[in-house]
Design an enzyme around this catalytic site. Structure first.
Site, short mmCIF file in Angstrom:
data_model
loop_
_atom_site.label_atom_id
_atom_site.label_comp_id
_atom_site.label_asym_id
_atom_site.label_seq_id
_atom_site.Cartn_x
_atom_site.Cartn_y
_atom_site.Cartn_z
NE ARG A 187 -24.28 -17.01 5.07
CZ ARG A 187 -24.06 -16.14 4.09
NH1 ARG A 187 -22.93 -15.46 4.04
NH2 ARG A 187 -24.96 -15.96 3.15
CG ASN A 230 -17.61 -11.65 4.45
OD1 ASN A 230 -18.45 -11.82 3.59
ND2 ASN A 230 -16.99 -12.65 5.07
CG ASP A 241 -25.09 -5.48 2.42
OD1 ASP A 241 -25.64 -6.47 2.94
OD2 ASP A 241 -25.39 -4.31 2.72
#
Length: 177
Positions: free
Chosen positions: A24, A88, A106
């Site tokens: 991203r 995160n 993840d």
């Protein structure tokens, strides 16, 4: 060249996966504080590009906290009903004059305005751990950092302290004028 971006600079943030593929990209974040230990940024309605090319725009102002030693980063989203945090589990950040970069692992923790929290994406983490062969040492580091992050949430430490968001959101608003 410093190992961190200077205050006032508009930077990109690049998130990668363990295998080196882009995950991203956040197009524009203003650096509110940059040191070799941490970077605090702010953005609002910034363009985000996903790995598959899809794009979207963030909906609310956010204060982002990246650390050079801790294996997580924290995004505080300022909404009408309070501050929501998205944390995160990631590698520590690196800065290379192109962008602030980190590896996304993840696992995420979502924190609500009342400071309750949820650990998210454990299934995705386990699948990627197998597919991308995360080393055992990374697995241990990440699991230890989940506990560290939960401690920060419970203690209202760092970005979870109300005065932290008040201060840095004020600095961000001054850049918006």
């Amino acid at each position: 060249m410093p190992a961190y971006p200077r205050e006032g600079k508009i930077i990109q943030i690049h998130s990668y996966k363990h295998n080196g593929t882009i995950h991203r990209i956040w197009q524009e974040t203003v650096v509110l504080k940059g040191t070799s230990a941490y970077v605090i940024g702010g953005n609002d309605k910034t363009l985000v590009m996903e790995a598959d090319g899809r794009t979207w725009v963030t909906r609310e102002p956010a204060i982002c906290f990246f650390h050079a030693k801790h294996w997580f980063n924290i995004i505080a989203m300022i909404r009408e009903d309070g501050v929501y945090y998205y944390c995160n589990l990631s590698s520590p950040f690196v800065w290379d004059d192109e962008a602030l970069k980190y590896i996304d692992y993840d696992l995420d923790i979502k924190v609500f305005p009342d400071m309750t929290y949820m650990l998210l994406d454990e299934d995705e983490y386990e699948r990627h751990r197998r597919e991308m062969n995360y080393p055992d040492v990374i697995d241990r580091i990440l699991k230890n950092n989940v506990q560290k992050l939960i401690g920060w949430i419970q203690e209202r430490k760092g970005p979870f302290a109300p005065e932290f968001i008040d201060k840095w959101y004020g600095v961000f608003q001054a850049y918006q004028k």
